[in-house]
Motif scaffolding. Structure first.
Motif, PDB file in Angstrom:
ATOM      1  N   PRO A 105       0.785  -1.230   0.000  1.00 30.10           N
ATOM      2  CA  PRO A 105       0.000   0.000   0.000  1.00 30.10           C
ATOM      3  C   PRO A 105       0.821   1.287   0.000  1.00 30.10           C
ATOM      4  CG  PRO A 105      -0.091  -1.044   2.152  1.00 30.10           C
ATOM      5  CD  PRO A 105       0.606  -1.990   1.238  1.00 30.10           C
ATOM      6  N   ASP A 106       2.066   1.242   0.432  1.00 32.69           N
ATOM      7  CA  ASP A 106       2.886   2.446   0.520  1.00 32.69           C
ATOM      8  C   ASP A 106       4.050   2.346  -0.471  1.00 32.69           C
ATOM      9  OD1 ASP A 106       4.738   4.444   1.155  1.00 32.69           O
ATOM     10  OD2 ASP A 106       4.387   4.273   3.312  1.00 32.69           O
ATOM     11  N   PRO A 107       3.979   3.086  -1.590  1.00 34.85           N
ATOM     12  CA  PRO A 107       5.040   2.994  -2.593  1.00 34.85           C
ATOM     13  C   PRO A 107       6.435   3.304  -2.035  1.00 34.85           C
ATOM     14  CG  PRO A 107       3.173   4.186  -3.484  1.00 34.85           C
ATOM     15  CD  PRO A 107       2.910   3.992  -2.027  1.00 34.85           C
ATOM     16  N   GLN A 108       6.555   4.241  -1.110  1.00 40.01           N
ATOM     17  CA  GLN A 108       7.863   4.560  -0.542  1.00 40.01           C
ATOM     18  C   GLN A 108       8.432   3.383   0.233  1.00 40.01           C
ATOM     19  OE1 GLN A 108       6.946   8.196   1.605  1.00 40.01           O
ATOM     20  NE2 GLN A 108       8.042   9.385   0.056  1.00 40.01           N
ATOM     21  N   GLN A 109       7.610   2.742   1.063  1.00 42.09           N
ATOM     22  CA  GLN A 109       8.061   1.576   1.823  1.00 42.09           C
ATOM     23  C   GLN A 109       8.366   0.416   0.880  1.00 42.09           C
ATOM     24  OE1 GLN A 109       8.957   1.376   4.841  1.00 42.09           O
ATOM     25  NE2 GLN A 109       7.856   2.923   5.982  1.00 42.09           N
ATOM     26  N   THR A 110       7.518   0.219  -0.114  1.00 39.05           N
ATOM     27  CA  THR A 110       7.743  -0.855  -1.079  1.00 39.05           C
ATOM     28  C   THR A 110       9.053  -0.637  -1.825  1.00 39.05           C
ATOM     29  OG1 THR A 110       5.383  -1.281  -1.353  1.00 39.05           O
ATOM     30  CG2 THR A 110       6.820  -2.006  -3.141  1.00 39.05           C
ATOM     31  N   ASN A 111       9.278   0.581  -2.324  1.00 37.76           N
ATOM     32  CA  ASN A 111      10.505   0.864  -3.060  1.00 37.76           C
ATOM     33  C   ASN A 111      11.735   0.698  -2.185  1.00 37.76           C
ATOM     34  OD1 ASN A 111       9.127   1.365  -5.435  1.00 37.76           O
ATOM     35  ND2 ASN A 111       9.025   3.557  -5.116  1.00 37.76           N
ATOM     36  N   ALA A 112      11.692   1.176  -0.944  1.00 36.38           N
ATOM     37  CA  ALA A 112      12.831   1.025  -0.035  1.00 36.38           C
ATOM     38  C   ALA A 112      13.118  -0.453   0.212  1.00 36.38           C
ATOM     39  CB  ALA A 112      12.558   1.746   1.283  1.00 36.38           C
ATOM     40  N   PHE A 113      12.082  -1.246   0.413  1.00 35.55           N
ATOM     41  CA  PHE A 113      12.232  -2.687   0.622  1.00 35.55           C
ATOM     42  C   PHE A 113      12.852  -3.337  -0.606  1.00 35.55           C
ATOM     43  CE2 PHE A 113      10.753  -7.033   0.276  1.00 35.55           C
ATOM     44  CZ  PHE A 113      10.962  -7.540   1.546  1.00 35.55           C
ATOM     45  N   VAL A 114      12.308  -3.022  -1.773  1.00 39.37           N
ATOM     46  CA  VAL A 114      12.752  -3.642  -3.020  1.00 39.37           C
ATOM     47  C   VAL A 114      14.199  -3.267  -3.343  1.00 39.37           C
ATOM     48  CG1 VAL A 114      12.335  -3.676  -5.513  1.00 39.37           C
ATOM     49  CG2 VAL A 114      10.427  -3.899  -3.941  1.00 39.37           C
ATOM     50  N   ASP A 141      15.156   3.355 -11.594  1.00 39.90           N
ATOM     51  CA  ASP A 141      16.587   3.273 -11.917  1.00 39.90           C
ATOM     52  C   ASP A 141      17.377   2.665 -10.768  1.00 39.90           C
ATOM     53  OD1 ASP A 141      16.107   4.352 -14.420  1.00 39.90           O
ATOM     54  OD2 ASP A 141      16.636   6.390 -13.819  1.00 39.90           O
ATOM     55  N   ALA A 142      17.076   3.072  -9.540  1.00 43.26           N
ATOM     56  CA  ALA A 142      17.775   2.525  -8.371  1.00 43.26           C
ATOM     57  C   ALA A 142      17.475   1.035  -8.213  1.00 43.26           C
ATOM     58  CB  ALA A 142      17.369   3.283  -7.105  1.00 43.26           C
ATOM     59  N   ILE A 143      16.249   0.640  -8.457  1.00 44.83           N
ATOM     60  CA  ILE A 143      15.873  -0.771  -8.367  1.00 44.83           C
ATOM     61  C   ILE A 143      16.610  -1.568  -9.438  1.00 44.83           C
ATOM     62  CG2 ILE A 143      13.964  -2.398  -8.683  1.00 44.83           C
ATOM     63  CD1 ILE A 143      12.144  -0.193  -7.412  1.00 44.83           C
ATOM     64  N   THR A 144      16.628  -1.062 -10.644  1.00 44.23           N
ATOM     65  CA  THR A 144      17.309  -1.747 -11.736  1.00 44.23           C
ATOM     66  C   THR A 144      18.789  -1.932 -11.411  1.00 44.23           C
ATOM     67  OG1 THR A 144      15.712  -0.875 -13.325  1.00 44.23           O
ATOM     68  CG2 THR A 144      17.794  -1.671 -14.209  1.00 44.23           C
ATOM     69  N   ARG A 145      19.436  -0.894 -10.891  1.00 46.50           N
ATOM     70  CA  ARG A 145      20.858  -1.013 -10.505  1.00 46.50           C
ATOM     71  C   ARG A 145      21.029  -2.024  -9.376  1.00 46.50           C
ATOM     72  NH1 ARG A 145      20.528   4.492 -11.142  1.00 46.50           N
ATOM     73  NH2 ARG A 145      20.383   4.858  -8.902  1.00 46.50           N
ATOM     74  N   ALA A 146      20.125  -1.998  -8.398  1.00 48.09           N
ATOM     75  CA  ALA A 146      20.244  -2.894  -7.245  1.00 48.09           C
ATOM     76  C   ALA A 146      20.155  -4.367  -7.660  1.00 48.09           C
ATOM     77  CB  ALA A 146      19.161  -2.565  -6.219  1.00 48.09           C
ATOM     78  N   TYR A 147      19.368  -4.671  -8.666  1.00 46.20           N
ATOM     79  CA  TYR A 147      19.173  -6.056  -9.096  1.00 46.20           C
ATOM     80  C   TYR A 147      20.143  -6.490 -10.196  1.00 46.20           C
ATOM     81  CZ  TYR A 147      15.050  -6.649  -6.245  1.00 46.20           C
ATOM     82  OH  TYR A 147      14.212  -6.760  -5.171  1.00 46.20           O
ATOM     83  N   ALA A 148      21.027  -5.634 -10.622  1.00 44.93           N
ATOM     84  CA  ALA A 148      21.916  -5.936 -11.748  1.00 44.93           C
ATOM     85  C   ALA A 148      22.692  -7.236 -11.572  1.00 44.93           C
ATOM     86  CB  ALA A 148      22.875  -4.773 -11.988  1.00 44.93           C
ATOM     87  N   SER A 149      23.172  -7.514 -10.375  1.00 47.55           N
ATOM     88  CA  SER A 149      23.993  -8.714 -10.183  1.00 47.55           C
ATOM     89  C   SER A 149      23.166  -9.967  -9.905  1.00 47.55           C
ATOM     90  CB  SER A 149      24.969  -8.499  -9.016  1.00 47.55           C
ATOM     91  OG  SER A 149      24.262  -8.422  -7.803  1.00 47.55           O
ATOM     92  N   THR A 150      21.873  -9.833  -9.705  1.00 49.01           N
ATOM     93  CA  THR A 150      21.052 -10.979  -9.303  1.00 49.01           C
ATOM     94  C   THR A 150      20.652 -11.882 -10.464  1.00 49.01           C
ATOM     95  OG1 THR A 150      18.914  -9.873  -9.536  1.00 49.01           O
ATOM     96  CG2 THR A 150      20.060  -9.648  -7.396  1.00 49.01           C
TER      97      THR A 150
END
Length: 159
Positions: A105-114, A141-150
């Motif tokens: 329900p909270d995009p900020q919390q979801t994005n921080a978690f992800v 963009d931050a999410i995409t960078r964070a998952y780059a190595s996965t």
């Protein structure tokens, strides 16, 4: 909460190393977003519908995580527990061909978690897994960078 998703063709766009990012404005073509105070069952059903819509080509089992919003002790504890359970489940449970749906329900919390989640996932740990993030796209963009190595294939559905 889980369900089987039937496979069919699903186009992707925008390739960045091992990550394929696909963004869909689901607000106009997808299920109606629940109110922020809706219960977890309602949010889980919403995320399941998003998974059906944006994971039609994924033949494996979907895993749905409702990321709680708010700063209560219960919400903080649950986010912490989910952040620990997802990486330990990836090896034995979330196998290539699966769909991992993350939203809440909270995009900020979801994005921080992800964004934080991949720090606990070994390199290549999500190879062959489609990760669908149901949120806003402010941190795409931050999410995409964070998952780059996965090795994950990322998809984004806008609430």
């Amino acid at each position: 909460m889980s369900m089987m998703i039937a496979g069919c063709s699903h186009p992707t766009s925008g390739t960045s190393s091992a990550i394929v990012a696909h963004t869909t404005a689901s607000a106009t073509t997808g299920p109606a977003k629940p109110i922020a105070t809706a219960d977890d069952t309602t949010w889980g059903n919403y995320l399941a519908e998003q998974g059906k819509l944006h994971g039609k080509d994924v033949l494996g089992h979907p895993y749905i995580y409702v990321i709680p919003g708010g700063d209560s002790i219960a919400a903080t504890t649950r986010r912490k527990n989910e952040a620990q359970s997802i990486p330990t489940a990836i090896g034995p449970i979330v196998i290539p061909g699966s769909l991992l749906v993350l939203g809440g329900p909270d995009p900020q919390q979801t994005n921080a978690f992800v964004v934080a989640l991949p720090k606990a996932i070994k390199a290549g740990g999500l190879t062959g897994v489609v990760v669908l993030i149901v949120s806003d796209t402010t941190q795409k963009d931050a999410i995409t960078r964070a998952y780059a190595s996965t090795g994950a294939t990322l998809r984004f559905a806008v609430m």
